[in-house]
Design a protein around this motif. Sequence first.
Motif, PDB file in Angstrom:
ATOM      1  N   LEU A  87     -75.127  66.489   2.148  1.00 50.65           N
ATOM      2  CA  LEU A  87     -74.213  66.667   3.278  1.00 50.65           C
ATOM      3  C   LEU A  87     -74.898  67.337   4.462  1.00 50.65           C
ATOM      4  CD1 LEU A  87     -71.036  67.851   1.352  1.00 50.65           C
ATOM      5  CD2 LEU A  87     -71.487  65.569   2.272  1.00 50.65           C
ATOM      6  N   LEU A  88     -75.975  68.054   4.209  1.00 49.77           N
ATOM      7  CA  LEU A  88     -76.684  68.770   5.276  1.00 49.77           C
ATOM      8  C   LEU A  88     -77.947  68.060   5.724  1.00 49.77           C
ATOM      9  CD1 LEU A  88     -76.340  72.441   3.946  1.00 49.77           C
ATOM     10  CD2 LEU A  88     -74.743  71.118   5.353  1.00 49.77           C
ATOM     11  N   ALA A  89     -78.231  66.925   5.123  1.00 45.00           N
ATOM     12  CA  ALA A  89     -79.441  66.189   5.472  1.00 45.00           C
ATOM     13  C   ALA A  89     -79.317  65.585   6.870  1.00 45.00           C
ATOM     14  CB  ALA A  89     -79.698  65.091   4.455  1.00 45.00           C
ATOM     15  N   PRO A  90     -80.402  65.550   7.627  1.00 42.64           N
ATOM     16  CA  PRO A  90     -80.358  64.913   8.953  1.00 42.64           C
ATOM     17  C   PRO A  90     -79.896  63.457   8.845  1.00 42.64           C
ATOM     18  CG  PRO A  90     -82.406  66.122   8.643  1.00 42.64           C
ATOM     19  CD  PRO A  90     -81.732  66.100   7.305  1.00 42.64           C
ATOM     20  N   GLY A  91     -78.979  63.086   9.722  1.00 42.57           N
ATOM     21  CA  GLY A  91     -78.499  61.715   9.726  1.00 42.57           C
ATOM     22  C   GLY A  91     -77.473  61.393   8.664  1.00 42.57           C
ATOM     23  N   SER A  92     -77.014  62.390   7.905  1.00 42.25           N
ATOM     24  CA  SER A  92     -76.015  62.127   6.877  1.00 42.25           C
ATOM     25  C   SER A  92     -74.687  61.738   7.524  1.00 42.25           C
ATOM     26  CB  SER A  92     -75.814  63.364   6.000  1.00 42.25           C
ATOM     27  OG  SER A  92     -75.385  64.466   6.782  1.00 42.25           O
ATOM     28  N   PRO A  93     -73.851  60.935   6.845  1.00 37.50           N
ATOM     29  CA  PRO A  93     -72.573  60.513   7.428  1.00 37.50           C
ATOM     30  C   PRO A  93     -71.676  61.698   7.742  1.00 37.50           C
ATOM     31  CG  PRO A  93     -73.097  59.235   5.453  1.00 37.50           C
ATOM     32  CD  PRO A  93     -74.079  60.366   5.502  1.00 37.50           C
ATOM     33  N   ASN A  94     -70.936  61.580   8.836  1.00 36.49           N
ATOM     34  CA  ASN A  94     -69.941  62.597   9.158  1.00 36.49           C
ATOM     35  C   ASN A  94     -68.609  62.147   8.555  1.00 36.49           C
ATOM     36  OD1 ASN A  94     -68.173  64.472  10.181  1.00 36.49           O
ATOM     37  ND2 ASN A  94     -68.926  64.353  12.278  1.00 36.49           N
ATOM     38  N   TYR A  95     -68.366  62.572   7.330  1.00 36.56           N
ATOM     39  CA  TYR A  95     -67.161  62.144   6.627  1.00 36.56           C
ATOM     40  C   TYR A  95     -65.897  62.686   7.280  1.00 36.56           C
ATOM     41  CZ  TYR A  95     -70.436  60.697   2.989  1.00 36.56           C
ATOM     42  OH  TYR A  95     -71.458  60.093   2.299  1.00 36.56           O
ATOM     43  N   TRP A  96     -65.997  63.785   8.008  1.00 39.07           N
ATOM     44  CA  TRP A  96     -64.832  64.336   8.701  1.00 39.07           C
ATOM     45  C   TRP A  96     -64.395  63.413   9.834  1.00 39.07           C
ATOM     46  CZ3 TRP A  96     -62.475  68.785   6.930  1.00 39.07           C
ATOM     47  CH2 TRP A  96     -63.201  69.527   5.992  1.00 39.07           C
ATOM     48  N   GLN A  97     -65.352  62.868  10.556  1.00 41.17           N
ATOM     49  CA  GLN A  97     -65.005  61.918  11.604  1.00 41.17           C
ATOM     50  C   GLN A  97     -64.341  60.684  10.996  1.00 41.17           C
ATOM     51  OE1 GLN A  97     -64.903  61.844  14.878  1.00 41.17           O
ATOM     52  NE2 GLN A  97     -64.391  59.662  15.004  1.00 41.17           N
ATOM     53  N   ALA A  98     -64.856  60.231   9.867  1.00 41.61           N
ATOM     54  CA  ALA A  98     -64.250  59.085   9.190  1.00 41.61           C
ATOM     55  C   ALA A  98     -62.830  59.415   8.727  1.00 41.61           C
ATOM     56  CB  ALA A  98     -65.115  58.660   8.003  1.00 41.61           C
ATOM     57  N   ALA A  99     -62.628  60.617   8.216  1.00 32.25           N
ATOM     58  CA  ALA A  99     -61.285  61.018   7.784  1.00 32.25           C
ATOM     59  C   ALA A  99     -60.322  61.035   8.963  1.00 32.25           C
ATOM     60  CB  ALA A  99     -61.342  62.397   7.119  1.00 32.25           C
ATOM     61  N   TRP A 100     -60.777  61.579  10.078  1.00 29.97           N
ATOM     62  CA  TRP A 100     -59.927  61.621  11.277  1.00 29.97           C
ATOM     63  C   TRP A 100     -59.606  60.208  11.756  1.00 29.97           C
ATOM     64  CZ3 TRP A 100     -56.663  64.554  13.617  1.00 29.97           C
ATOM     65  CH2 TRP A 100     -56.341  64.359  14.959  1.00 29.97           C
ATOM     66  N   PHE A 115     -69.423  70.490   7.894  1.00 31.17           N
ATOM     67  CA  PHE A 115     -70.340  70.962   6.853  1.00 31.17           C
ATOM     68  C   PHE A 115     -71.576  71.601   7.480  1.00 31.17           C
ATOM     69  CE2 PHE A 115     -68.417  67.310   4.348  1.00 31.17           C
ATOM     70  CZ  PHE A 115     -67.639  68.124   3.545  1.00 31.17           C
ATOM     71  N   LYS A 116     -72.154  70.936   8.440  1.00 33.90           N
ATOM     72  CA  LYS A 116     -73.384  71.429   9.061  1.00 33.90           C
ATOM     73  C   LYS A 116     -73.109  72.632   9.958  1.00 33.90           C
ATOM     74  CE  LYS A 116     -75.551  66.896   8.794  1.00 33.90           C
ATOM     75  NZ  LYS A 116     -75.976  65.676   9.515  1.00 33.90           N
ATOM     76  N   LEU A 117     -71.977  72.635  10.652  1.00 40.09           N
ATOM     77  CA  LEU A 117     -71.647  73.768  11.517  1.00 40.09           C
ATOM     78  C   LEU A 117     -71.476  75.044  10.704  1.00 40.09           C
ATOM     79  CD1 LEU A 117     -69.132  72.084  13.994  1.00 40.09           C
ATOM     80  CD2 LEU A 117     -71.460  72.841  14.493  1.00 40.09           C
ATOM     81  N   VAL A 118     -70.818  74.939   9.560  1.00 38.74           N
ATOM     82  CA  VAL A 118     -70.617  76.112   8.698  1.00 38.74           C
ATOM     83  C   VAL A 118     -71.948  76.570   8.115  1.00 38.74           C
ATOM     84  CG1 VAL A 118     -69.591  76.900   6.522  1.00 38.74           C
ATOM     85  CG2 VAL A 118     -68.213  75.591   8.154  1.00 38.74           C
ATOM     86  N   ALA A 119     -72.761  75.637   7.642  1.00 33.68           N
ATOM     87  CA  ALA A 119     -74.040  75.997   7.024  1.00 33.68           C
ATOM     88  C   ALA A 119     -75.005  76.617   8.021  1.00 33.68           C
ATOM     89  CB  ALA A 119     -74.665  74.765   6.387  1.00 33.68           C
ATOM     90  N   HIS A 120     -75.048  76.057   9.238  1.00 32.64           N
ATOM     91  CA  HIS A 120     -76.012  76.537  10.233  1.00 32.64           C
ATOM     92  C   HIS A 120     -75.615  77.888  10.821  1.00 32.64           C
ATOM     93  CE1 HIS A 120     -77.433  72.117  10.955  1.00 32.64           C
ATOM     94  NE2 HIS A 120     -77.847  72.623   9.813  1.00 32.64           N
TER      95      HIS A 120
END
Length: 274
Positions: free
Chosen positions: A108-121, A209-214
């Motif tokens: 989920l934190l890998a560069p270029g990983s899908p943004n599943y939240w955008q898909a959910a929205w 996911f990335k915003l929280v981790a970073h």
Amino acid sequence: MLDLNRPRWPSVLVLLAGLALCAAGPARAMHLGGIKHMINGAEAAHPNALWHVVHDLCTRDVRLSGDPAPCAKVDLRGGYAVLKDVERHSQYLLLPTARVTGIESPALLAPGSPNYWQAAWANRSLVEKDIGHPVPRDAIGMAVNSYAGRTQNQLHIHIDCVSVQAQKALAGKLDSLGPHWTTLRVWENGATYRVRWIAGSDPGAADPFKLVAHADPKARADMGRMSIALIPATRRDGTPGFVLLADRSDDAHEAVAEELLDHRCHVLSGPGGV
């Protein structure tokens, strides 16, 4: 005995885990009551049931016949499926079609990983379809529970109505939120969340996911303890955005951001819900 009132348990599995475990023609024709009986207690026994549903049924069927059933939608290019929770009126679950065990997955934190939240929205219209009428933008939110607050080992984003309590707690804070994190107790005796504002009418490239981790090395080092919600909101000047909320589990606290959603959709219809 499976408790369907536990918010962290995707109750759709009461009907579908049996299908996934059998994955055979006769299983599809079984009476729903028979399936419920067959997998009674599945919560403890089958933590991979959601994975079997999306991998062995939904994606297989869409490849063979173009029919995503029992999922409502499968997007092979986008790498996700959307599954209806048949026990809760309006809830859907968005799941990766790849094996992603949960919020703790490094993928989920890998560069270029899908943004599943955008898909959910982008798929919230499925909730509107089940409700039967258009729903205000700010009424549908998304959440992922922590490792301690879930029972299934396949990432699933809950898509459902925002709770009235959460809306009220956030309403007075919207104009003061920005891109920097702050803390907020959503309601009395509730969890204290770290919160920030994401501007825009949709999440776009902003991946929670990335915003929280970073933002927090402690979170990044142990993402399995984190629980995240993304709640749409509109400031008083009409500016749309989202409130990103993050909670962390500990020995006394499971961190279940799904508590910010309401499977009865009282936000739309008052005390009785839908």
